[in-house]
Design a protein around this motif. Structure first.
Motif: not given
Length: 306
Positions: A219-225
């Motif tokens: 899994t690859l997660l693109l997220t924010d701080p």
């Protein structure tokens, strides 16, 4: 229907005590009800001045609302801003001004500076070896699943379309009109799930990542701080800054990371990517789908008009 509020939020506490507030404190209450996010940025003295009251009245105001002091209320507001609540991201003052002031701002320069900071912080935080690993997994995955909810669904849809140009078998979740179970059941070992989960995430983000991991996918997660728990279930997590000079999050850094992923994937599998692009362009031409291709065909055949 009136939206229900957290009974412990600043706005709910002000509404609960509003009728009993003395005039000096009521002015401060009015200011914060309009722009509760200002408490996260300005001092108690600055807020009191903007409301036309004293620091002593401001101190009594916050204690009357049930806070130990001003700092406790400010910390609560900062958490709400970090989570991305639009109510708390809005402000009564332009960038750099005092609360309630009319000081002139430089919207283009301020916006550019924030965008530059977002891009720099985001891209510098990505380790090259982690990027290579993620791109290699995307290149060799049996199938790639891309998911996102709310604003993140728009980003996920864009990413799915770009990945589909470079490689086959890229699906967007959830599909229109479907519940998630029908899509999640096909995630298996050898697959990669890309989850776009920007702030104000739904609880399903963590659950879907966990299900995909349990079924053998990476899994690859693109997220924010603001993310914490979701990153624990991700093989890779790339954190994108989303701060802006307004109440609207900026996704330019996230778009840049997606561009980086897709271009890196194309160069990773250059021959296959070029062959796929050629086949796509041939089909565009056969179907006369794009105006530019129709114009080019007409120009080459000498039938265009000026």
């Amino acid at each position: 229907m009136t939206q229900r509020q957290d009974p412990h939020s600043l706005e709910a506490r002000i509404h609960e005590h509003y009728d009993a507030l003395p005039p000096a404190e009521k002015r401060l209450g009015d200011l914060l009800l309009s722009f509760p996010g200002d408490i996260a940025t300005y001092s108690a003295g600055e807020l009191a001045q903007a409301a036309g009251t004293s620091r002593a009245a401001a101190s009594r105001f916050f204690q009357r609302l049930g806070y130990r002091d001003f700092n406790e209320a400010r910390q609560q507001a900062r958490e709400a801003k970090r989570w991305g609540s639009p109510v708390y991201l809005s402000s009564a003052s332009p960038s750099g001004g005092q609360p309630g002031s009319t000081q002139a701002s430089q919207p283009i320069a301020d916006h550019l500076a924030q965008e530059r900071d977002n891009l720099t912080l985001t891209l510098e935080s990505i380790r090259p070896d982690r990027l290579r690993d993620a791109v290699d997994a995307l290149a060799h995955a049996r199938r790639v699943h891309v998911a996102g909810f709310r604003n993140s669904h728009m980003l996920a849809s864009y990413l799915q379309r770009q990945l589909q140009i470079v490689r086959p078998d890229v699906a967007l979740l959830p599909r229109a009109g479907q519940t998630l179970a029908e899509d999640l059941v096909d995630i298996a070992e050898g697959d990669v799930l890309v989850m776009v989960g920007m702030r104000r995430r739904v609880a399903l983000v963590s659950r879907i990542l966990e299900i995909a991991r349990r079924q053998g996918a990476r899994t690859l997660l693109l997220t924010d701080p603001s993310a914490a728990e979701p990153t624990q279930n991700a093989t890779w997590a790339f954190v994108c800054e989303v701060r802006s000079q307004s109440l609207f999050d900026s996704y330019s850094a996230a778009m840049s990371v997606m561009n980086l992923l897709c271009s890196s994937l194309f160069h990773h599998e250059l021959h296959q990517g070029q062959e796929r692009l050629k086949r796509i362009e041939t089909l565009h031409d056969d179907l006369e789908e794009l105006d530019a291709l129709s114009w080019l065909t007409q120009r080459n055949s000498g039938t265009t008009t000026s």
